[in-house]
Design an enzyme around this catalytic site. Sequence first.
Site, PDB file in Angstrom:
ATOM      1  N   ASN A  44       0.801  -1.224   0.000  1.00 58.71           N
ATOM      2  CA  ASN A  44       0.000   0.000   0.000  1.00 58.71           C
ATOM      3  C   ASN A  44       0.834   1.275   0.000  1.00 58.71           C
ATOM      4  O   ASN A  44       0.352   2.323  -0.386  1.00 58.71           O
ATOM      5  CB  ASN A  44      -0.965   0.002   1.192  1.00 58.71           C
TER       6      ASN A  44
ATOM      7  N   GLN B 191      -4.962  -3.798  -1.937  1.00 65.48           N
ATOM      8  CA  GLN B 191      -4.503  -2.795  -2.907  1.00 65.48           C
ATOM      9  C   GLN B 191      -4.503  -3.320  -4.340  1.00 65.48           C
ATOM     10  O   GLN B 191      -4.572  -2.540  -5.283  1.00 65.48           O
ATOM     11  CB  GLN B 191      -3.087  -2.320  -2.548  1.00 65.48           C
TER      12      GLN B 191
ATOM     13  N   HIS C  68     -13.659  -0.149   0.154  1.00 64.24           N
ATOM     14  CA  HIS C  68     -13.420   1.291   0.002  1.00 64.24           C
ATOM     15  C   HIS C  68     -12.138   1.639  -0.725  1.00 64.24           C
ATOM     16  O   HIS C  68     -11.874   2.808  -0.993  1.00 64.24           O
ATOM     17  CB  HIS C  68     -13.504   1.999   1.360  1.00 64.24           C
TER      18      HIS C  68
ATOM     19  N   CYS D 109       1.899   9.603  10.257  1.00 63.35           N
ATOM     20  CA  CYS D 109       1.152  10.591  11.036  1.00 63.35           C
ATOM     21  C   CYS D 109      -0.293  10.173  11.178  1.00 63.35           C
ATOM     22  O   CYS D 109      -0.964  10.522  12.135  1.00 63.35           O
ATOM     23  CB  CYS D 109       1.207  11.957  10.358  1.00 63.35           C
TER      24      CYS D 109
HETATM   25  C1  LIG Z   1      -6.538  -0.374   3.573  1.00 62.55           C
HETATM   26  C2  LIG Z   1      -5.816  -1.664   3.734  1.00 62.55           C
HETATM   27  C3  LIG Z   1      -6.239  -2.626   4.673  1.00 62.55           C
HETATM   28  C4  LIG Z   1      -7.370  -2.361   5.621  1.00 62.55           C
HETATM   29  O1  LIG Z   1      -8.611  -2.355   4.980  1.00 62.55           O
HETATM   30  P1  LIG Z   1      -9.866  -1.667   5.728  1.00 62.55           P
HETATM   31  O2  LIG Z   1     -11.015  -2.014   4.846  1.00 62.55           O
HETATM   32  O3  LIG Z   1      -9.565  -0.209   5.782  1.00 62.55           O
HETATM   33  O4  LIG Z   1      -9.968  -2.308   7.063  1.00 62.55           O
HETATM   34  C5  LIG Z   1      -5.541  -3.801   4.747  1.00 62.55           C
HETATM   35  N1  LIG Z   1      -4.491  -4.041   3.949  1.00 62.55           N
HETATM   36  C6  LIG Z   1      -4.059  -3.163   3.029  1.00 62.55           C
HETATM   37  C7  LIG Z   1      -2.907  -3.507   2.155  1.00 62.55           C
HETATM   38  C8  LIG Z   1      -4.704  -1.940   2.894  1.00 62.55           C
HETATM   39  O5  LIG Z   1      -4.266  -1.057   1.999  1.00 62.55           O
END
Ligand SMILES: *Cc1c(COP(=O)(O)O)cnc(C)c1O
Length: 388
Positions: free
Chosen positions: A151, A179, A201, A325
Amino acid sequence: MTTIYMDHAATTPVRKEVMEEMLPYFTQYYGNASGIYAIAKESKKALEKAREQVAAGIHAQPAEIYFTAGGSESDNMALRGVAEAMKAKGNHIITTKIEHHAILHTCEYLEKHGYEVTYLDVDADGKVSVEDVAAAIRPETILISVMFANNEIGTIEPIAAIGKLAREKGIYFHTDAVQALGHVAIDVEEMQIDLLSMSGHKLGAPKGIGAIYIRKGVKITPLIFGGAQEKRMRAGTENIAGIVGMGKAVELAVSELPETKAKLEKMRDRLINGILTAIPNSKLNGHPVDRLPGNCNISFEFIEGESMLMLLDALGIAASSGSACTSGSLDPSHVLLAIGLPHEKAHGSLRLTLDIDNTEEDIDVVLEKLPPIVQRLREMSPLYMAQK
Ligand SMILES: *Cc1c(COP(=O)(O)O)cnc(C)c1O
């Protein structure tokens, strides 16, 4: 002021087509999918349609898809569920140092409860070596969990090769594909993946909806007990509207993947090359080729990422940096440290993540506004002025 949003790895706006598909399930078809009357049947039908859409997106069977409340829950479920169900076989888990905290913190929890975890290093581009995975396997290894794509730096991992190795050794293989989904082609059969985490999301569905693929036959204990929903694997009245949105978002993203990828890669490369050319002492983080189509992550010497983000924000540009942050700490990102960046360079990094709502004009604006910001901040840095 118009916002230029370049933080799609953090979250994405809900797509119009997705929201339209969801709307009837709030006020018209609000039935509890467990009911036996007509409006409940509408919910049940929508639930199973979405399951098919998500399954098709990763080449799984619909019966292998379970809806959750997001990527974090899916990651927790994969690790804790397999650890619990497989404890008679062993207590060892292999993962990497660059996983999302939903994986890393779950591993730390498991370590406090009798499990042993190997955290593999990655190379300077953020790649995990398949040989390192092989060398870490022990007789008591029950699970390998390696993320599909990172990510922060966008590096895509050798998932099919790790899947092949895990299958040969009879060890379950989980991947956090939050991702990657919708941005990289995923085939759980071909890649020999046993468990895979997804989140709505990050691809145009709302926050608070996700899914996990669990290959038929995998032994796993549920995380949430209660009702009989999701074949008793995940209790709780289903978030039908969210699930409908997730199904539609996956269907759209996967069907549009070739065009999206081409469009994003073109914008991404212009952004990366433009920044590296205009700003001296800057360096790309992550793999130069095997990277997510929308990910640009660059370190600038002699500056603080936080100050850069504030100045960009004042110009309506939303981005993110390598100091965590967001989690309220000033520690530099564990991912940037794992690829070997010293603390000061990790702090001076900028992540710009693009998606379908970005335009070539957005790239022009960032390429115009960013170099003077970096220059201004550097002129305030004693270290920079000293070496000049
Ligand atoms: C955003 C993310 C998560 C967490 O997903 P949520 O739906 O926000 O709980 C887990 N792993 C990766 C690689 C992410 O980018």
